[in-house]
Every structure is written in C-alpha cells, then in structure tokens.
Design a protein around this motif. Structure first.
Motif, PDB file in Angstrom:
ATOM      1  N   GLU A 142      20.569  -6.965 -34.516  1.00  0.00           N
ATOM      2  CA  GLU A 142      21.626  -5.950 -34.440  1.00  0.00           C
ATOM      3  C   GLU A 142      21.277  -4.740 -35.309  1.00  0.00           C
ATOM      4  N   ASP A 143      20.816  -4.982 -36.532  1.00  0.00           N
ATOM      5  CA  ASP A 143      20.414  -3.877 -37.408  1.00  0.00           C
ATOM      6  C   ASP A 143      19.289  -3.053 -36.778  1.00  0.00           C
ATOM      7  N   ALA A 144      18.318  -3.751 -36.186  1.00  0.00           N
ATOM      8  CA  ALA A 144      17.174  -3.059 -35.595  1.00  0.00           C
ATOM      9  C   ALA A 144      17.589  -2.219 -34.398  1.00  0.00           C
ATOM     10  N   GLU A 145      18.452  -2.748 -33.566  1.00  0.00           N
ATOM     11  CA  GLU A 145      18.879  -2.013 -32.368  1.00  0.00           C
ATOM     12  C   GLU A 145      19.743  -0.811 -32.723  1.00  0.00           C
ATOM     13  N   LEU A 146      20.606  -0.938 -33.732  1.00  0.00           N
ATOM     14  CA  LEU A 146      21.419   0.210 -34.158  1.00  0.00           C
ATOM     15  C   LEU A 146      20.535   1.273 -34.821  1.00  0.00           C
ATOM     16  N   PHE A 147      19.562   0.850 -35.602  1.00  0.00           N
ATOM     17  CA  PHE A 147      18.635   1.804 -36.194  1.00  0.00           C
ATOM     18  C   PHE A 147      17.857   2.547 -35.108  1.00  0.00           C
ATOM     19  N   TYR A 148      17.448   1.808 -34.091  1.00  0.00           N
ATOM     20  CA  TYR A 148      16.720   2.390 -32.951  1.00  0.00           C
ATOM     21  C   TYR A 148      17.575   3.428 -32.242  1.00  0.00           C
ATOM     22  N   LEU A 149      18.842   3.097 -31.999  1.00  0.00           N
ATOM     23  CA  LEU A 149      19.740   4.048 -31.334  1.00  0.00           C
ATOM     24  C   LEU A 149      19.967   5.293 -32.181  1.00  0.00           C
ATOM     25  N   SER A 150      20.070   5.116 -33.484  1.00  0.00           N
ATOM     26  CA  SER A 150      20.279   6.285 -34.347  1.00  0.00           C
ATOM     27  C   SER A 150      19.060   7.202 -34.330  1.00  0.00           C
ATOM     28  N   SER A 151      17.856   6.627 -34.217  1.00  0.00           N
ATOM     29  CA  SER A 151      16.661   7.463 -34.153  1.00  0.00           C
ATOM     30  C   SER A 151      16.570   8.180 -32.801  1.00  0.00           C
ATOM     31  N   ILE A 152      17.048   7.537 -31.733  1.00  0.00           N
ATOM     32  CA  ILE A 152      17.051   8.185 -30.421  1.00  0.00           C
ATOM     33  C   ILE A 152      18.015   9.361 -30.403  1.00  0.00           C
ATOM     34  N   SER A 153      19.140   9.209 -31.098  1.00  0.00           N
ATOM     35  CA  SER A 153      20.150  10.269 -31.090  1.00  0.00           C
ATOM     36  C   SER A 153      19.618  11.585 -31.643  1.00  0.00           C
ATOM     37  N   LYS A 154      18.608  11.503 -32.495  1.00  0.00           N
ATOM     38  CA  LYS A 154      18.027  12.722 -33.056  1.00  0.00           C
ATOM     39  C   LYS A 154      17.221  13.491 -32.015  1.00  0.00           C
ATOM     40  N   GLU A 155      16.838  12.823 -30.923  1.00  0.00           N
ATOM     41  CA  GLU A 155      16.061  13.486 -29.881  1.00  0.00           C
ATOM     42  C   GLU A 155      16.936  14.056 -28.767  1.00  0.00           C
ATOM     43  N   ARG A 156      18.218  13.690 -28.734  1.00  0.00           N
ATOM     44  CA  ARG A 156      19.062  14.031 -27.581  1.00  0.00           C
ATOM     45  C   ARG A 156      19.276  15.521 -27.415  1.00  0.00           C
ATOM     46  N   ALA A 157      19.328  16.235 -28.513  1.00  0.00           N
ATOM     47  CA  ALA A 157      19.562  17.680 -28.410  1.00  0.00           C
ATOM     48  C   ALA A 157      18.324  18.431 -27.955  1.00  0.00           C
ATOM     49  N   GLU A 158      17.161  17.780 -27.992  1.00  0.00           N
ATOM     50  CA  GLU A 158      15.909  18.474 -27.709  1.00  0.00           C
ATOM     51  C   GLU A 158      15.279  18.089 -26.378  1.00  0.00           C
ATOM     52  N   THR A 159      15.863  17.150 -25.657  1.00  0.00           N
ATOM     53  CA  THR A 159      15.241  16.686 -24.417  1.00  0.00           C
ATOM     54  C   THR A 159      16.301  16.274 -23.408  1.00  0.00           C
ATOM     55  N   THR A 160      15.872  16.039 -22.190  1.00  0.00           N
ATOM     56  CA  THR A 160      16.796  15.669 -21.112  1.00  0.00           C
ATOM     57  C   THR A 160      17.046  14.172 -21.129  1.00  0.00           C
ATOM     58  N   VAL A 161      18.092  13.774 -20.414  1.00  0.00           N
ATOM     59  CA  VAL A 161      18.422  12.358 -20.304  1.00  0.00           C
ATOM     60  C   VAL A 161      17.297  11.604 -19.607  1.00  0.00           C
ATOM     61  N   GLU A 162      16.733  12.241 -18.571  1.00  0.00           N
ATOM     62  CA  GLU A 162      15.643  11.581 -17.841  1.00  0.00           C
ATOM     63  C   GLU A 162      14.448  11.326 -18.764  1.00  0.00           C
ATOM     64  N   GLU A 163      14.124  12.264 -19.624  1.00  0.00           N
ATOM     65  CA  GLU A 163      13.004  12.097 -20.534  1.00  0.00           C
ATOM     66  C   GLU A 163      13.307  11.023 -21.577  1.00  0.00           C
ATOM     67  N   LEU A 164      14.563  10.969 -22.031  1.00  0.00           N
ATOM     68  CA  LEU A 164      14.946   9.923 -22.971  1.00  0.00           C
ATOM     69  C   LEU A 164      14.793   8.541 -22.356  1.00  0.00           C
ATOM     70  N   GLU A 165      15.189   8.427 -21.094  1.00  0.00           N
ATOM     71  CA  GLU A 165      15.061   7.136 -20.415  1.00  0.00           C
ATOM     72  C   GLU A 165      13.597   6.737 -20.240  1.00  0.00           C
ATOM     73  N   ARG A 166      12.737   7.726 -20.048  1.00  0.00           N
ATOM     74  CA  ARG A 166      11.316   7.424 -19.903  1.00  0.00           C
ATOM     75  C   ARG A 166      10.722   6.979 -21.235  1.00  0.00           C
ATOM     76  N   ARG A 167      11.114   7.660 -22.326  1.00  0.00           N
ATOM     77  CA  ARG A 167      10.577   7.319 -23.639  1.00  0.00           C
ATOM     78  C   ARG A 167      11.158   6.021 -24.175  1.00  0.00           C
ATOM     79  N   HIS A 168      12.406   5.763 -23.847  1.00  0.00           N
ATOM     80  CA  HIS A 168      13.129   4.614 -24.414  1.00  0.00           C
ATOM     81  C   HIS A 168      13.808   3.840 -23.284  1.00  0.00           C
TER      82      HIS A 168
END
Length: 441
Positions: free
Chosen positions: A368-394
């Motif tokens: 649970e800690d690892a998955e929440l940490f992972y989501l928090s790191s993804i959130s930092k990329e959301r303003a700089e990329t598209t949803v489609e690119e986020l899905e490809r990276r993660h």
C-alpha cells in the motif's frame, strides 16, 4: 587411448598441490625429440611425466574414498571383546552422558557402501565407468545412492557419464560441473539417465543445442543448472525435439551472455512446467512484452545484476500471470545507490502480484505504501503530459487510481504522499498502565 582424452597435471615444480585439468587433442612425436609427447603448459611433456594423471575408474574412486582396504600397519583387534567395543561413554558434571564413537565403527560404517546415499567424487580423477566384477560389485552395493558429484573429473563424454551411472537405479541428482565433454551432434539414447531429477552442468561450456539433443534421455528432469557456460542464445537445432523436458520446473542460466529477452521467452515457452528461472548476471538491457502468452507457469524470476535501466522492463513482467517472486538486486533502473528504497517501492507498485522481492516478503502494508508513493510521483507528471502518455508510461496508473478512489481528472489534486518508510515512522506509542488494585485489601 583414443583422442581426445582428459588429463590432470600437477607440475612437479609447483609449490601447491592444485591439479590443472585439460583435454588432449594430440599425442605423438614432436621432432626433433623421439618418443610420444602430449601438450603441457605451453610445451609438450611425456606421458610418463611426474604429476600427469589419466584418471581412474568410478569403482576404484568409490573404493579408495569410502571403502579403503585396511592398512597392514593398522592395529588389529586381539579379542572378540575388543572387536565388539564400538563406543565409549563418559559422564559429565552436568549429568550428561557423552558417547565417543570408535574410529573402527566409523570406518565400518563408511566401508559399507550399501548405506551410502550421497557420494562426492569431485577432484577424484574419475575418467571411466570401470568393467568386470569390480564394477558389478560396486554397482550392486550402491543400491541406495541418490546423489553423486562428479564435478572436476576427467570424463570425456556424455556416453561415459551414462556408462558410469548405469545400474544406479535410485540416483536422482548428478553434478558434472567443470567437466569438458565431446560435442553432441545427434540425439543420443542414454536410458541410464532417465531417472535423474536434477542435473548440474555449470561451467561445462555445454550449449543449449546440446542440452536439447540430450533432453529425450532426461524425461524426469525437474532441476537443470547451466550457469557460466558462455551461452549467447537459446536457439534450438534443426533436429531438436518439439517438447523437451516435460517436467522441468527450475532452470539456472546465471552468468551467461544472454541479451535478448524476447528470444529467451520464446525458446523457453516450450517448457510447460517452468516455475523458476535464474537469469542473473547476463547481458540483458531491456524486457519487452511478448505478443503471445508465454511462460504462463513462471513464479520466480531472477534478473539480478543485469543492465536494466528502464522501468518499462519491470512493467513488462505483468504479462506473466503466475509471477509472484522477483530478484532485481544490482539492476539500478537509473537510480543512485542511495535511492535503493525508492527503487524497491517502484518495483512493488509496478508488478501487481509480487509477494517477494529480492528474498524479502512484500507485506500488505508495504504494498500500500509503495503504490501510494508511486501514484504521488505520477501526479507530478500530469500537468506536463497527456493522459494517453501517462497510460503508456505507467500501465497500472488507472487501475491503482480506481483502487484508491482517486479522481483522474486533470484538475484534481494529487494524493498526499505516504509517510517515509523509516524506523521512526513505524514506531507505535504506548502508555503503561498501573497494575489493578487488589480486591483483597
């Protein structure tokens, strides 16, 4: 003796007792000298040179190590009472009784080859199966032998191996590490190997093609070791069987030069029960998802000390539905050594069914800690990329967001990062209470 054959050489001028093993490809005259010679360490030596050994037979090696003839200088028992004395008992101040077994009893136990279940003949110079009554007697006595180690021997071919184990019907584990065998060109039929369940061929330079040619002789094999054999590919030969090793579960390919994951997965997809695959210390740089299902029974995979730099290689592991244990120590993923904890959390979050990582159990809290940490790191990329690119990276981004009931809209606030996994953060506060008052007062 026909060429090639194996020899052991311990030079007379050497300061150590270490023998050097080699394969003789030429024996004959070397002008202007007369008489036969064989290659030595950078020169030629006589077959009668001190320290040169052509090996010994399997029965003789077994007898010499486990059932040596009594020395004529050894003390003899004079009476029946002395012969029957097997142990001496001593009392101690702590009322413990200590039994000291006599040397004669120990020698008698080892001399009885019928009790032997494991035999270690590594570095004993075994070169042949033996023959005649000597072999028949030894094979009959070794009726309980289950494990045999013939590593660092002088065995020249798999044919000789099959002759050595002929008649050892209970043998299940055979170690042939650091031997050199004549190449296999056609599928042999060695029925004496049919009952083996574990075979070790580390540092033998045996190719994958030869192993596949040998597979019809190993129908019961469950565990195969081929580490440090210089393997660069797992391409099958034209004459390879279509369904090799039907019972194989564990395969060790560590310390080779394999560099193509797609070729590895394709070649090993013919193994219907493979559950453990060791690929540590190879030359892999990336892993890509297979277009067709493969390795569906794989439960443990070791990729330690490969040059994996991209997290997409870890994402690709979700293609294996049974994978639950992984080893990636020394891979790095582009992170510094100081960020080892961050790398561990990233692997746990990206591989859905992982319950063990690098030999350590993945607890529900850690996941649970690892998955929440992972989501928090993804959130930092959301303003700089598209949803489609986020899905490809993660690839697990949407799945995890839905699991933790997070809003996927671009305007939503990122989830708060979990507390840093430190010893202090895992401490619990306790308040000691006084003992209850006695009612008898």
């Amino acid at each position: 003796m026909s060429l090639p054959f194996r020899v052991a050489h311990c030079p007379a001028q050497s300061q150590s007792s270490v023998s050097y093993l080699g394969t003789v490809l030429y024996a004959g005259q070397v002008p202007p000298t007369t008489g036969d010679c064989v290659p030595g360490a950078g020169s030629f030596i006589r077959p009668s040179a001190p320290g040169l050994s052509l090996g010994t037979s399997f029965p003789r090696a077994i007898r010499d190590k486990y059932a040596p003839s009594p020395s004529s200088s050894a003390p003899q028992h004079n009476t029946n009472e002395e012969a029957e004395e097997k142990s001496t008992f001593y009392g101690t101040a702590s009322n413990f009784e200590i039994e000291v077994t006599s040397l004669a009893k120990i020698e008698d136990t080892f001399r009885n080859l019928g009790r032997l279940r494991e035999a270690g003949l590594e570095w004993e110079g075994v070169s042949g199966a033996g023959e005649g009554k000597e072999r028949e007697d030894v094979v009959r006595e070794l009726r309980q032998l289950q494990v045999l180690n013939l590593s660092f021997s002088l065995i020249p071919s798999f044919e000789i191996v099959s002759e050595i184990v002929e008649g050892l019907t209970k043998l299940r584990t055979l170690s042939l590490n650091s031997n050199r065998f004549q190449p296999l060109l056609d599928p042999p039929q060695y029925t004496s190997l049919n009952h083996l369940t574990e075979l070790q061929l580390n540092k033998t330079l045996v190719s994958w093609s030869e192993i596949l040619l040998l597979s019809p002789s190993l129908p019961s094999l469950v565990h195969l070791q081929l580490g440090a054999n210089g393997l660069k590919s797992l391409d099958p030969p034209p004459s390879a069987p279509t369904n090799p090793f039907p019972l194989l579960e564990r395969l060790n390919l560590a310390e080779n030069a394999l560099d193509r994951w797609d070729a590895i997965a394709s070649s090993l997809s013919t193994l219907p029960r493979l559950s453990t695959l060791i690929l540590s210390s190879n030359a892999l740089t990336s892993l890509s998802p297979s277009p067709t299902p493969s390795l569906t029974t794989l439960r443990h995979l070791s990729l330690s000390h490969n040059a994996l730099e991209s997290w997409s290689s870890i994402d690709a592991l979700n293609a294996f539905p049974s994978l639950e244990s992984l080893a990636v120590e020394g891979c790095g993923f582009g992170l510094s050594r100081e960020k080892a904890d961050e790398a561990r959390m990233g692997v746990i979050a990206r591989v859905k069914k992982l319950v063990e990582l690098d030999g350590s159990t993945v607890t529900p809290i850690e996941r649970e800690d690892a998955e929440l940490f992972y989501l928090s790191s993804i959130s930092k990329e959301r303003a700089e990329t598209t949803v489609e690119e986020l899905e490809r990276r993660h690839p697990r981004w949407k799945e995890l967001s839905e699991h933790y009931d997070l809003d996927l809209s671009p305007s939503s606030a990122p989830p708060p990062p979990p507390p840093k996994a430190t010893i202090k953060s895992k401490l619990i506060r306790t308040s000691p209470l006084p003992p209850p008052l006695s009612l008898s007062r």
